[in-house]
Structures are given as C-alpha cells and as structure tokens.
Design a protein around this motif. Structure first.
Motif, PDB file in Angstrom:
ATOM      1  N   LEU A 154       0.832  -1.205   0.000  1.00  0.00           N
ATOM      2  CA  LEU A 154       0.000   0.000   0.000  1.00  0.00           C
ATOM      3  C   LEU A 154       0.866   1.254   0.000  1.00  0.00           C
ATOM      4  CD1 LEU A 154      -2.745  -1.042   2.561  1.00  0.00           C
ATOM      5  CD2 LEU A 154      -3.196  -0.251   0.239  1.00  0.00           C
ATOM      6  N   ASP A 170      -5.055  -2.718  -1.609  1.00  0.00           N
ATOM      7  CA  ASP A 170      -6.157  -2.415  -0.698  1.00  0.00           C
ATOM      8  C   ASP A 170      -7.116  -3.599  -0.607  1.00  0.00           C
ATOM      9  OD1 ASP A 170      -7.640  -0.305   0.912  1.00  0.00           O
ATOM     10  OD2 ASP A 170      -9.166  -0.726  -0.609  1.00  0.00           O
ATOM     11  N   CYS A 209      -3.649   5.115   3.010  1.00  0.00           N
ATOM     12  CA  CYS A 209      -2.564   4.273   3.506  1.00  0.00           C
ATOM     13  C   CYS A 209      -2.270   4.578   4.975  1.00  0.00           C
ATOM     14  CB  CYS A 209      -1.314   4.485   2.657  1.00  0.00           C
ATOM     15  SG  CYS A 209       0.088   3.467   3.154  1.00  0.00           S
ATOM     16  N   HIS A 212      -5.009   3.100   7.143  1.00  0.00           N
ATOM     17  CA  HIS A 212      -4.874   1.656   7.296  1.00  0.00           C
ATOM     18  C   HIS A 212      -3.776   1.325   8.303  1.00  0.00           C
ATOM     19  CE1 HIS A 212      -7.847   0.673   4.456  1.00  0.00           C
ATOM     20  NE2 HIS A 212      -7.122   0.502   3.360  1.00  0.00           N
TER      21      HIS A 212
END
Length: 234
Positions: A154, A170, A209, A212
């Motif tokens: 990512l 993703d 990103c 996450h």
C-alpha cells in the motif's frame, strides 16, 4: 456464453493483464476468482460453468494458481465441483444472502457513470466499523503481522502514486481484515462488495494508507475508540 463455449469456438479469452501477473500468485488467484464469481452472478443455479481446464485457460493462470482460485470460490459458497464426464464447475445453490451479494455484483452493469460502484463503496465503508470491532476481539499477533505485511505494498503504491496497484493492495488488506471476523454473513457480503466498490482517487492514496496503518496500530493495542474513529473515512 460460458467459458467452455469460448474455448471450443477457438476464441481465446483474454489472459490476465501484465499488472495482474506482477502482484503475486495469491493476487492472481483472487483476480481469477472474481472473474468466475461474475460468471456465477449471471448464471442460473446449478448451471455448468465449464471444466477446470477450460476455466483455468480462460483466466490465464497456472494450475497451482487455479487450485487456489477454486479454494477461494468454494470457501465463498459460489461453486460446486463434479467429477467425471460432464463434470466440472457448477454455480452453487444460492442462499438469500448470496443472491443479495450477486445483486450487488450486478450494480455496476445497471447504473450509469459508475453509480453502482459508488453505492457499493458506501455500503462497504459502512461495514468497516463492524470488521474493526471483530478484529479488536479476534486478531492474533500473527494475523496482525500479516496485516502489516500488506501495508508495504500500500505504501509503495501511494508513493508512486499508482491507483491500480493501490486498489489491488487495498483489496488484499481488506480481505485479510475481513477474514478476522467470525461473522460469516458479514464476511460474505463484504467480500462481494470488494471487487465492485469504486477505488480511491490518486490524491487520496496517501491518506488511505496512513489510515490503514493507524488502524492496524489501534487493533494491535486494542484501542477501540481509535479503531472505530479511523473507519469513518469522509
């Protein structure tokens, strides 16, 4: 017509694109599984999709990769396999939940200008807090390490930026996250939405990103408030 008809007619279905091959065997298996899932969505219950070899050739993958594809399809309850003459892969009997999922797969084909993908993304994002909640309770250290392993791809795609590579990474990250949930219904619906949902715009990749990464951090330290906050992406 199905994959078997295309093969007998001499027309070679398109193999996976170069970018698909470069994402690793697991990713190629997922791409092939998504292709066959789309066939299932359009097929009648119990319809024959083709032999293993016909479908493998249609997807343009190796035998080993197709075996992983088959495992993914069976784990999602999408196909049944019958041996012998006249055997092959068949569209599995569909539960009400699976029929709902297949209806979601058809959204993009029936709405103009990507409206179906946008709606699928809204539903997918609305399920993220439920997945985060389950991950907080059930993620083991090894599973958290696997999530972190997906973050490297990512980050690389966000730096480029490369929206297509980011979308593939993703997808893998979200698939691992969803696998942590013990809720079969939730996992099934979420998996159905993943290939349909509209991808992030290039300017959003870095922010996605970072979210996450922060989400994995929150899951690891069992910070529920922070984890749920990070799943609310505006």
């Amino acid at each position: 017509m199905g994959a078997a008809d295309d093969t007998r007619g001499g027309t070679e279905p398109p193999a996976l694109r170069r970018g698909d091959w470069e994402r690793g065997a697991a990713s190629r298996a997922e791409v092939a599984a998504d292709r066959i899932a789309a066939m299932v969505a359009e097929a009648d219950q119990g319809a024959r999709l083709g032999t293993k070899e016909e479908l493998r050739t249609a997807c343009g993958v190796s035998v080993g990769t197709f075996n992983e594809t088959l495992r993914l399809l069976q784990s999602r309850g999408l196909v049944t396999v019958r041996p012998g003459p006249g055997g092959g892969l068949f569209a599995a009997a569909q539960s009400p939940m699976r029929r709902l999922g297949n209806s979601v797969l058809a959204l993009d084909a029936h709405q103009p200008d990507g409206a179906g993908a946008q709606e699928a993304r809204r539903i997918r994002d609305a399920l993220d807090p439920l997945l985060a909640e389950d991950a907080l309770w059930h993620a083991s250290p090894a599973q958290i390490a696997e999530l972190r392993g997906e973050l490297a791809d990512l980050a690389e795609a966000a730096r480029e930026p490369d929206p297509a590579a980011f979308a593939a990474a993703d997808h893998r990250f979200r698939t691992r996250l969803a696998a942590l949930s013990p809720n079969t219904l939730l996992r099934s619906l979420y998996a159905t939405l993943l290939p349909v949902a509209e991808p992030d715009a290039a300017e959003q990749l870095q922010e996605r990103c970072e979210r996450h990464t922060a989400l994995v951090d929150a899951i690891e330290i069992r910070d529920r408030v922070r984890a749920l906050e990070l799943t609310r992406f505006d």
